[in-house]
Design an enzyme around this catalytic site. Structure first.
Site, mmCIF file in Angstrom:
data_model
loop_
_atom_site.group_PDB
_atom_site.id
_atom_site.type_symbol
_atom_site.label_atom_id
_atom_site.label_comp_id
_atom_site.label_asym_id
_atom_site.label_seq_id
_atom_site.Cartn_x
_atom_site.Cartn_y
_atom_site.Cartn_z
ATOM 1 N N ASP A 1 49.571 32.569 -33.191
ATOM 2 C CA ASP A 1 48.357 31.881 -33.603
ATOM 3 C C ASP A 1 48.573 30.365 -33.551
ATOM 4 O OD1 ASP A 1 45.880 32.876 -35.698
ATOM 5 O OD2 ASP A 1 46.337 30.734 -35.489
ATOM 6 N N LYS B 1 38.027 18.855 -20.300
ATOM 7 C CA LYS B 1 36.685 18.545 -20.766
ATOM 8 C C LYS B 1 36.087 19.768 -21.473
ATOM 9 C CE LYS B 1 34.107 19.984 -16.696
ATOM 10 N NZ LYS B 1 33.132 20.968 -17.035
ATOM 11 N N HIS C 1 38.578 17.114 -13.025
ATOM 12 C CA HIS C 1 39.226 17.496 -11.756
ATOM 13 C C HIS C 1 38.569 16.822 -10.548
ATOM 14 C CE1 HIS C 1 36.062 20.562 -11.282
ATOM 15 N NE2 HIS C 1 36.432 20.653 -10.020
ATOM 16 N N LYS D 1 40.087 15.032 -6.546
ATOM 17 C CA LYS D 1 39.626 15.495 -5.230
ATOM 18 C C LYS D 1 39.823 14.411 -4.187
ATOM 19 C CE LYS D 1 35.983 18.721 -6.581
ATOM 20 N NZ LYS D 1 36.016 19.899 -5.723
ATOM 21 N N GLU E 1 25.079 24.334 -6.124
ATOM 22 C CA GLU E 1 25.912 25.543 -6.084
ATOM 23 C C GLU E 1 24.990 26.732 -5.865
ATOM 24 O OE1 GLU E 1 29.731 24.498 -8.833
ATOM 25 O OE2 GLU E 1 27.881 24.877 -9.905
ATOM 26 N N HIS F 1 31.774 14.834 -13.890
ATOM 27 C CA HIS F 1 32.029 14.778 -12.445
ATOM 28 C C HIS F 1 31.071 13.828 -11.715
ATOM 29 C CE1 HIS F 1 34.387 18.120 -13.545
ATOM 30 N NE2 HIS F 1 33.578 19.096 -13.220
HETATM 31 C C1 BG6 Z 1 33.441 22.686 -13.353
HETATM 32 C C2 BG6 Z 1 32.197 23.262 -13.957
HETATM 33 O O1 BG6 Z 1 33.921 21.605 -14.111
HETATM 34 O O2 BG6 Z 1 33.176 22.236 -12.033
HETATM 35 C C3 BG6 Z 1 31.634 24.382 -13.093
HETATM 36 O O3 BG6 Z 1 32.476 23.748 -15.258
HETATM 37 C C4 BG6 Z 1 31.463 23.910 -11.667
HETATM 38 O O4 BG6 Z 1 30.408 24.867 -13.611
HETATM 39 C C5 BG6 Z 1 32.745 23.256 -11.160
HETATM 40 O O5 BG6 Z 1 31.125 25.032 -10.874
HETATM 41 C C6 BG6 Z 1 32.564 22.667 -9.774
HETATM 42 O O6 BG6 Z 1 33.793 22.237 -9.286
HETATM 43 P P1 BG6 Z 1 34.139 22.290 -7.739
HETATM 44 O O7 BG6 Z 1 35.490 21.711 -7.635
HETATM 45 O O8 BG6 Z 1 34.045 23.728 -7.336
HETATM 46 O O9 BG6 Z 1 33.057 21.477 -7.069
#
Ligand code: BG6
Length: 459
Positions: free
Chosen positions: A85, A138, A168, A172, A206, A230
């Site tokens: 835990d 995040k 992230h 990229k 998406e 992002h």
């Molecule tokens: C994430 C989100 O941070 O980024 C997701 O939580 C999203 O909902 C994703 O699909 C998109 O990342 P990438 O690298 O696939 O464009």
């Protein structure tokens, strides 16, 4: 001075989704490409043993095409496991024992933010936080106030230079490339301002829904899931001033200035949408008003960008999966050849995914007697996919102590400041059919500025 490489990699949430989807594949890449050779200690409260975690790691690696047998064996060799835990000091005493001689561990908190406090405190009490780095995922808070509290809490146990806030998108390659292209070429900077740029639009589309993440997603929605982080990073790379100096903070300082110059959103700058069928997804509240699509209009209060609208739309269940930015330049003051030229014919198009490309839209003359032309796009760069997956790059950087591609406390707060006025149900939402470009109202938001340019993706 070069910071020392971490000497152990600890990840909390070892049995979870993020570990499966990102961390194991990233470790595979780090071992293969960098000779990463640290004890890897997974921590979770799952009632598992080390063999179960190894089986999960194997499955993740196979699923993500990480097939180098020597590397896979190496991960399994390095892997250790602590089950317990996060509120129990015994879990951390066990972790300290597993860390053995390690003096500078890296702790990756791949767990919900509500658990950060307990973990950070227990790491400190057990002696695991000394000289340690911490990586957090995040969302960093829910608004300015909670982001400040989270920051203060982490800074109580870790100095700022040892805190790594992952977005992230910053890892990229194509997002990095925006900055590179802008600042490594002399011809863009003179036209990169309100005198020449008419508008900027960014689409993050998406073609899939929220999948098995209904519970998580229903607490955040599109604005917090991808725009507050992002998309604002992409805006920053497109619009910030050139960094001066070479330290880790040079670019982040410029980014901070830019984020602080973005005007906080008002309800009329935002259109929210929800795809039909979202409420039936497992984990989503039956009457949910959370948005799966959002379109916003931003303005930057700076000399460079005053009066240039920046549009962003992001959504699930759209016609394609693609992230693309379009910088639209003003037409010449007069169309010399009396043609009717589309508004969008002078542009720079920057595609971040699924492939990376940069194109310049220009007019060329159609051969023949008449002075008439057509639009063509000059491709500056096209590249298949990320060379190095973002998590591999970012975890490698964090292990080296390089904070450059991570967010900073002041940046996180500046980002919250932009979206805070429209959090919750401030702006109305509309439903949209899956496979469309969101609700009609999103088109109205940009109608006076030439409309959205839908990215096309050829498989
Ligand atoms: C994430 C989100 O941070 O980024 C997701 O939580 C999203 O909902 C994703 O699909 C998109 O990342 P990438 O690298 O696939 O464009």
């Amino acid at each position: 001075m070069t910071a020392a490489y971490s000497d152990a990699f600890v990840f909390f949430g070892a049995t979870g989704d993020l570990a499966y989807k990102q961390i194991f594949p990233a470790l595979h890449g780090l071992i293969r490409d960098e000779g990463f050779n640290l004890p890897i200690i997974g921590v979770a409260k799952a009632g598992w043993n080390l063999d179960q975690l190894k089986a999960r790691a194997k499955d993740s690696l196979a699923h993500h095409g990480c097939v180098d047998p020597a590397v896979c064996d190496k991960i399994l060799d390095l892997l250790q496991y602590v089950d317990g835990d996060y509120n129990d000091p015994n879990t951390f005493a066990q972790l300290r024992a597993e860390l053995g001689q390690a003096q500078r561990p890296l702790h990756y908190l791949a767990i919900p933010p509500s658990l950060f406090g307990a973990v950070a405190e227990n790491l400190a009490k057990s002696g695991c936080a000394e000289n340690a780095r911490v990586v957090v995922e995040k969302p960093f808070g829910r608004d300015v106030k909670s982001a400040k509290e989270l920051g203060r809490m982490l800074q109580q146990y870790f100095p700022e230079e040892n805190i790594f806030r992952i977005d992230h998108y910053l890892g990229k390659e194509p997002v990095q490339n925006i900055l590179y292209t802008r600042f490594a070429n002399p011809m863009f900077e003179p036209i990169w301002n309100r005198d020449h740029v008419r508008s900027i639009q960014i689409t993050m589309a998406e073609n899939f829904g929220v999948q098995d993440r209904g519970h998580f997603y229903d607490e955040v929605g599109a604005l917090l899931d991808v725009v507050q982080n992002h998309m604002l990073q992409v805006v920053a790379n497109l619009t910030m001033d050139p960094p001066t100096g070479e330290d880790n903070d040079a670019a982040r300082d410029r980014k901070g200035e830019l984020m602080r110059a973005i005007r906080p959103l008002k309800a009329e700058d935002v259109v929210r949408g929800q795809y039909e069928g979202y409420r039936k997804v497992h984990g989503v509240a039956p009457g949910s008003t959370v948005e799966t699509f959002v379109a916003i209009r931003l303005e930057i209060d700076s000399w460079r960008w005053a009066g240039v609208p920046i549009f962003i739309r992001a959504g699930k269940m759209l016609p394609v999966t693609c992230t693309e930015a379009l910088v639209e330049f003003k037409r010449p003051p007069k169309e010399t050849f009396g043609e009717h030229v589309p508004n969008t014919s002078a542009h720079m198009r920057i595609r971040v995914s699924p492939d990376m490309s940069i194109g310049l839209g220009v007019r060329v003359k159609t051969p023949g007697e008449r002075m008439v032309g057509r639009d063509v796009e000059l491709e500056l760069r096209r590249q298949a996919a990320d060379d190095m997956p973002p998590y591999q790059r970012l975890l490698g950087d964090a292990s080296r102590g390089n904070t450059e591609l991570f967010s900073r406390q002041d940046l996180v707060e500046a980002q919250w400041r932009i979206v805070e006025p429209v959090l919750g149900n401030v702006a109305p939402y509309y439903s949209y059919a899956p496979g469309t470009w969101g609700p009609e109202e999103a088109h109205q938001l940009i109608a006076n500025d030439g409309g959205w340019l839908d990215p096309t993706v050829t498989e």
